[in-house]
Design an enzyme around this catalytic site. Structure first.
Site, mmCIF file in Angstrom:
data_model
loop_
_atom_site.group_PDB
_atom_site.id
_atom_site.type_symbol
_atom_site.label_atom_id
_atom_site.label_comp_id
_atom_site.label_asym_id
_atom_site.label_seq_id
_atom_site.Cartn_x
_atom_site.Cartn_y
_atom_site.Cartn_z
ATOM 1 N N ASN A 160 40.353 61.183 8.562
ATOM 2 C CA ASN A 160 41.412 61.722 7.991
ATOM 3 C C ASN A 160 41.051 62.883 7.416
ATOM 4 O OD1 ASN A 160 43.695 62.816 7.115
ATOM 5 N ND2 ASN A 160 44.354 61.676 5.685
ATOM 6 N N LYS A 204 42.276 65.405 5.697
ATOM 7 C CA LYS A 204 42.526 66.332 4.829
ATOM 8 C C LYS A 204 43.010 67.619 4.901
ATOM 9 C CE LYS A 204 42.659 61.518 2.411
ATOM 10 N NZ LYS A 204 42.991 61.427 1.098
ATOM 11 N N HIS A 242 51.515 58.561 5.477
ATOM 12 C CA HIS A 242 49.768 58.689 4.520
ATOM 13 C C HIS A 242 51.052 58.750 2.612
ATOM 14 C CE1 HIS A 242 46.097 59.606 2.299
ATOM 15 N NE2 HIS A 242 45.865 59.458 3.169
ATOM 16 N N GLU A 267 50.211 60.066 0.030
ATOM 17 C CA GLU A 267 49.689 61.487 -0.779
ATOM 18 C C GLU A 267 51.322 62.190 -0.065
ATOM 19 O OE1 GLU A 267 44.458 61.303 -0.505
ATOM 20 O OE2 GLU A 267 46.126 62.753 0.669
ATOM 21 N N GLU A 281 47.153 51.392 3.423
ATOM 22 C CA GLU A 281 46.419 51.870 2.062
ATOM 23 C C GLU A 281 46.765 51.279 1.126
ATOM 24 O OE1 GLU A 281 46.563 57.108 2.236
ATOM 25 O OE2 GLU A 281 48.884 55.942 2.725
ATOM 26 N N GLY A 340 39.692 55.668 -5.214
ATOM 27 C CA GLY A 340 40.143 57.244 -6.140
ATOM 28 C C GLY A 340 39.957 56.592 -7.583
ATOM 29 N N SER A 386 39.378 52.582 0.399
ATOM 30 C CA SER A 386 37.789 53.309 0.743
ATOM 31 C C SER A 386 37.186 52.622 1.272
ATOM 32 C CB SER A 386 36.986 53.478 -0.975
ATOM 33 O OG SER A 386 38.291 53.977 -2.090
#
Length: 252
Positions: free
Chosen positions: A9, A11, A96, A98, A168, A174, A214
């Site tokens: 991905n 992004k 997703h 985000e 996820e 992060g 991650s």
């Protein structure tokens, strides 16, 4: 048998020339090897058609990072599922974290997106997962179950079987916190059980569930060795062909 899959991905990264060069590098790295997984790259909308022109679709699948929840119309700036499909892309990432967090995508919106993707021959890579507060207060199983039920459980068994899921752990992306291999396996096994409760064992056992935390070359092998982890949805490491291939080749 369900498929092992590694999907990149990208992004909001790479200019068009950079993206074409990266796609060519991944495509070249796949020549002469037979990976033990399907390999997909999901790229920005602007890159879809040009990237499709420079890759071997028999070795490298192409996907979009999103699509609209409408077929067409006065929705300035949106890109529809038919538009995505017309570029040669075969996959689309939906739900997703985000998109949920920054753009307010709800289960109702995602339900429409999934239906439109399927109608246009696209395979959704559907993302689910909990944030840190939900992990810490112990509601993470309920949160993930609700995300699946609300957006996907109106689908027929036949249509659900066309999906790829991606878990996820948003709290481990992060933040400096890390999801262990066992935590990933625990959630993947739970997700498979939720699917089995609705659609039965055969559909559940044939649904690929990717890990979207991650994932790097250094931890991919241990993650992929878990029985319910069928691959990864890869962020940062997919922006470097060598790192990405280090994950692709992590399957035993």
């Amino acid at each position: 048998m369900r498929k092992n899959i590694v999907a990149g991905n990208w992004k909001m990264n790479t200019t068009l020339p950079e993206g074409v060069a990266l796609a060519k590098a991944v495509n070249a790295a796949l020549c002469g090897v037979t990976p033990k997984c399907d390999v997909i790259i999901a790229v920005p909308f602007t890159h879809l058609a040009p990237v499709n022109d420079v890759i071997d679709n028999s070795k490298l699948g192409l996907g979009a990072e999103n699509c609209a929840d409408h077929r067409s119309g006065a929705y300035t700036g949106e890109v529809s599922a038919p538009m995505v499909a017309s570029t040669g892309a075969k996959y689309v990432i939906l739900g997703h974290s985000e998109r949920r967090q920054y753009y307010g995508e709800t289960s109702e919106i995602l339900k429409e997106k999934v239906n439109l993707a399927l109608e246009n021959g696209l395979t959704p890579i559907f993302c689910i997962g909990e944030v840190l507060e939900e992990r810490e207060n112990g509601t993470f199983f309920d949160v993930v179950k609700a995300q699946i039920e609300e957006a996907l459980f109106d689908l027929s068994a036949e249509d659900f079987s066309k999906l790829i899921l991606a878990y996820e752990p948003v709290w481990a992306i992060g933040t400096g916190k890390t999801a262990t291999d066992d935590q990933a396996e625990e959630m993947h096994a739970y997700i498979r059980g939720v699917i089995e409760g609705k659609y039965g064992n055969e559909v559940a056992e044939n649904t690929s569930i990717l890990y979207g935390g991650s994932c790097k070359p250094s931890n991919a092998k241990a993650l992929f060795a878990k029985p319910n982890v069928d691959g990864g949805l890869i962020g940062g490491a997919s922006l470097d062909a060598e790192s990405f291939m280090g994950i692709v080749t992590a399957f035993e």
